[in-house]
Structure formats: structure tokens, C-alpha cells
Scaffold this motif. Structure first.
Motif, PDB file in Angstrom:
ATOM      1  N   LYS A 176     -50.466 -75.435 -67.323  1.00 25.69           N
ATOM      2  CA  LYS A 176     -50.166 -76.216 -68.627  1.00 25.69           C
ATOM      3  C   LYS A 176     -48.867 -75.934 -69.049  1.00 25.69           C
ATOM      4  O   LYS A 176     -48.013 -76.753 -69.467  1.00 25.69           O
ATOM      5  CB  LYS A 176     -51.206 -76.312 -69.536  1.00 25.69           C
ATOM      6  N   GLU A 177     -48.657 -74.468 -69.315  1.00 30.09           N
ATOM      7  CA  GLU A 177     -47.529 -73.822 -69.828  1.00 30.09           C
ATOM      8  C   GLU A 177     -46.332 -74.433 -69.253  1.00 30.09           C
ATOM      9  O   GLU A 177     -45.240 -74.754 -69.494  1.00 30.09           O
ATOM     10  CB  GLU A 177     -47.622 -72.682 -69.984  1.00 30.09           C
ATOM     11  N   SER A 178     -46.447 -74.297 -67.628  1.00 28.97           N
ATOM     12  CA  SER A 178     -45.242 -74.390 -66.883  1.00 28.97           C
ATOM     13  C   SER A 178     -44.940 -75.917 -66.627  1.00 28.97           C
ATOM     14  O   SER A 178     -43.840 -76.306 -66.685  1.00 28.97           O
ATOM     15  CB  SER A 178     -45.353 -73.919 -65.282  1.00 28.97           C
TER      16      SER A 178
ATOM     17  N   SER B 292     -45.330 -77.970 -69.339  1.00 24.28           N
ATOM     18  CA  SER B 292     -44.732 -78.582 -70.681  1.00 24.28           C
ATOM     19  C   SER B 292     -43.435 -78.319 -70.431  1.00 24.28           C
ATOM     20  O   SER B 292     -42.586 -78.940 -71.086  1.00 24.28           O
ATOM     21  CB  SER B 292     -45.523 -77.768 -71.712  1.00 24.28           C
ATOM     22  N   ILE B 293     -42.865 -77.092 -69.926  1.00 26.17           N
ATOM     23  CA  ILE B 293     -41.574 -76.733 -69.991  1.00 26.17           C
ATOM     24  C   ILE B 293     -40.717 -77.782 -69.044  1.00 26.17           C
ATOM     25  O   ILE B 293     -39.619 -78.212 -69.259  1.00 26.17           O
ATOM     26  CB  ILE B 293     -41.254 -75.176 -69.407  1.00 26.17           C
TER      27      ILE B 293
ATOM     28  N   SER C 210     -54.252 -72.067 -67.880  1.00 20.32           N
ATOM     29  CA  SER C 210     -53.418 -72.007 -68.975  1.00 20.32           C
ATOM     30  C   SER C 210     -51.911 -72.084 -68.461  1.00 20.32           C
ATOM     31  O   SER C 210     -50.877 -72.254 -69.005  1.00 20.32           O
ATOM     32  CB  SER C 210     -53.655 -70.976 -69.717  1.00 20.32           C
ATOM     33  N   GLU C 211     -51.751 -71.107 -67.276  1.00 23.89           N
ATOM     34  CA  GLU C 211     -50.619 -70.942 -66.971  1.00 23.89           C
ATOM     35  C   GLU C 211     -49.851 -72.157 -66.289  1.00 23.89           C
ATOM     36  O   GLU C 211     -48.740 -72.614 -66.447  1.00 23.89           O
ATOM     37  CB  GLU C 211     -50.400 -69.974 -65.804  1.00 23.89           C
TER      38      GLU C 211
END
Length: 380
Positions: free
Chosen positions: A245-247, A249-250, A242-243
Motif C-alpha cells: 500500500k505504501e509503495s 501510494s508513492i 502495508s508495504e
């Protein structure tokens, strides 16, 4: 019976005394003894002679007793004692030859070679006794010292490469600033430069000074990474995914790139240094964003031994030279633009992978594009 007068007895005593004095002068020249001293001296000499006689008698009795014991024991027992003594000596020599000589020789030769800084050898001894364990412990020590020397040598060589690359890249901004400074020194006193030109020149010098400052900061960052100690902890893979994917995305969203993440579901927990993994990941994604056309693919897989992070892009891929040199410090490939990037991204990734017991490999995809795979050891 004839009675001698008293005077005659006195004459006789004087004569005997005179005779004794004469004998003392003859037997012991240099002595001047009266009758009492003569008697005392005689008894002293007699006592010494008596002790000598008694000592001789005692020594003789000891010899007679020893001979008597030999007769009682018999020649056969004496022969048996001699044979037993020889057997003990031969047994000791045989034990040394079969059990002690080889390990002693191995340890002696190993100690000599280590003293000569020669660690390129192995101690092989098949025994399972105390000496075998000693040889095994010595081999473990030799192997550890050799590995430490190799690691230290590689670190020194790596530091030399970093310093060499740093010095090479420092020459350009220093040369440019020197040229601008000479121009200002030659033309400013005569006012041959316009005010606008002077401001532009000073601005360029400041830009190069900023670049030098960033070089210095990069050297400090490399030093900190080399001194980094890996601290693995158990991390749930689902939270880590999850971490990531979030990174992604940014980072990709800010640069207008699309991304996909391919992972193993329900992988459980892994034991890694989270900060090390994320720093490698961010460097790889940032590098892929710079060279990709539009698409970036991220793969994260884990097993009982390793964790694999693979980042692909759809750019031009690596040239043959880049495949060899891209992980070296301050290396800039053929497709690198003249921006503020110093060519440290892949070097840092490779350095951190090695710190974490893994490696960083470069390749090109079947359909083009660069592929960088970072492998880290799973300490679980």
C-alpha cells in the motif's frame, strides 16, 4: 671241485667285462661305460621303470576305487544327483526369466537410449524388490536429466530471443548516429552548417549514445535476473500488505492516479522471496500507471500453495498481438510511445515468476482495461 688257477680267474673276469661292454654297445649305442658306470646307469633306468610301474598301479587302484564307490552308491543315487543338478539349472533359468530378464532389459534399453541423447521415454516396472527400486531410481534420474535439458534448452532459446531483440533495437540508434556522423563529416569541413546546427547534431548523437548505454545496462540486468537464485523466507502477510500500500501510494501519487488494494485479512505468514515479489509488483504497477486513465486496482491473495498478485487498470487493454507477445523481451506494443522504455517490464515479471515457480498471465477485464496476474509459489 676243480680249482682254477689265479690267472684263469683273471682271464674269466676280463672275458665277463668284455661281454658286458659288448652288450652296452649293442643296447646303448654311443655309450662308452666301464663296469661302475654301467651299474649306475642300470639302476637309474630301473628306478624310472619302477616309478612308472608304481604310477600305473596307483592310477589303477583309483579307478578300481571309483568303480567300487559307484557300485556302493547305486545307479538310483546317481540318477537323483543328476536330476537335482538339472532342477537347480532349470530353477535358475526360471528365476532369471521371471524376475531378472525384464528389469535387465529395461535398464539396458534405457541406458542405450540415454547414451543416444533420447530421454523421451519412461521406465515402468511394477516390482517392489531391489530391482524395482533400482528401476525407480533410474527413472527418477532420467526424469531429472530430461527436465534439466528442457530448462537449459528454454534458457538458450530465451537468450537467443533476447539477443535478437537487442540487436534489432540497437540498429535504429546506430543508424541514426551514423547518419549524423556522415552529415558532420561532409558539411563541417566546408562550414555549411551553422554553429547551432552542429551543437544540435552533437546533442542528438549524445542522446543516442545514452540510449545505447541503457540498452547495454538492460542486457546486464537481464543476465543478473537469469542467474538469480530464489531465497524464500517466512513473511507476515499484514506487513507485506502495508508495504504494498505504501509503495502504491508513492508511485500512483506521483503520476496523479488513484489506486485501491484488495487483500485477504489475517492471511498469516507465507514463504516467498520478498525481493522477487516486490520487484514484480513495482514493474506491474509502473506499467499500469503508464497506460491507465485514472484508476488502478491491486489484488493480493494467498493460499497454502500460491500467492497471487493481480494489477488492473482502466486503460485500453491489450490487443490480440500484445496478449501473445507482451512478455517477450524488448517488445513494444501498438500503444507504446517513443520514450525510453525498452519493453522489458512484463518480460522481467514473467522471468521472475518462473524463477519463483509460478507464471505471469495477461488478459483484458470485462469492462476494459489490462489485467496482469503474477502467481508465485508459496514454499511454506
Amino acid at each position: 671241485m676243480v680249482l682254477m688257477p689265479k690267472k684263469g680267474n683273471q682271464i674269466m673276469d676280463e672275458s665277463l667285462s668284455k661281454i658286458r661292454h659288448e652288450r652296452s654297445k649293442r643296447d646303448f649305442p654311443g655309450l662308452r661305460l666301464d663296469e661302475g658306470e654301467y651299474v649306475e646307469f642300470f639302476f637309474k633306468r630301473a628306478k624310472v621303470c619302477l616309478y612308472a610301474i608304481l604310477g600305473g598301479v596307483f592310477f589303477g587302484l583309483v579307478i578300481i576305487l571309483f568303480g567300487f564307490l559307484l557300485v556302493l552308491l547305486g545307479q538310483s543315487m546317481i540318477d537323483d544327483m543328476g536330476r537335482n543338478f538339472m532342477f537347480i539349472i532349470l530353477a535358475a533359468l526360471l528365476f532369471y526369466r521371471l524376475k531378472l530378464k525384464k528389469p535387465f532389459d529395461l535398464l539396458g534399453e534405457a541406458s542405450k537410449r540415454i547414451a543416444d541423447n533420447d530421454l523421451d521415454f519412461h521406465i515402468e516396472y511394477d516390482g517392489y524388490d531391489e530391482l524395482g527400486r533400482l528401476c525407480s531410481a533410474f527413472e527418477t534420474m532420467r526424469s531429472s536429466v530430461q527436465q534439466n535439458n528442457i530448462t537449459m534448452w528454454r534458457s538458450i532459446e530465451e537468450r537467443k530471443r533476447v539477443n535478437s531483440a537487442f540487436a534489432h533495437d540497437m540498429r535504429t540508434p546506430v543508424t541514426v548516429m551514423k547518419g549524423y556522423a556522415d552529415m558532420l563529416q561532409n558539411y563541417m569541413p566546408e562550414q555549411k552548417l551553422s554553429r547551432e546546427k552542429e551543437i544540435q547534431t552533437v546533442s542528438k548523437i549524445r542522446n543516442h549514445i545514452g540510449r545505447l548505454e541503457q540498452y547495454i545496462e538492460s542486457m546486464s540486468a537481464i543476465q543478473k535476473l537469469e542467474d538469480l537464485e530464489v531465497s524464500p523466507t517466512f513473511i507476515d502477510m499484514s506487513a507485506l500488505i502495508s508495504e504494498i500500500k505504501e509503495s502504491a501510494s508513492i508511485i500512483c501519487g506521483e503520476n496523479g492516479k488513484h489506486f485501491s488494494v484488495d487483500t485477504i485479512e489475517n492471511a498469516g505468514a507465507v514463504s516467498i522471496d520478498r525481493n522477487v515479489l516486490l520487484q514484480i509488483y513495482e514493474n506491474l504497477v509502473a506499467n499500469a500507471v503508464r497506460f491507465s486513465q485514472s484508476e488502478i486496482c491491486i489484488e493480493l491473495k494467498a493460499d497454502a500453495n500460491n500467492i497471487s498478485l493481480c494489477v488492473r487498470d482502466d486503460g485500453q487493454g491489450f490487443s490480440n498481438e500484445e496478449l501473445t507477445n507482451a512478455t517477450k523481451p524488448y517488445y513494444k506494443g501498438e500503444n507504446t510511445s517513443a520514450d525510453m522504455h525498452f519493453g522489458l517490464g512484463l518480460y522481467i515479471c514473467n522471468l521472475l515468476c518462473k524463477k519463483h515457480g509460478g507464471a505471469c498471465t495477461l488478459s483484458n477485464g470485462e469492462n476494459g482495461g489490462a489485467v496482469v496476474t503474477a502467481t508465485l509459489k508459496n514454499y511454506s
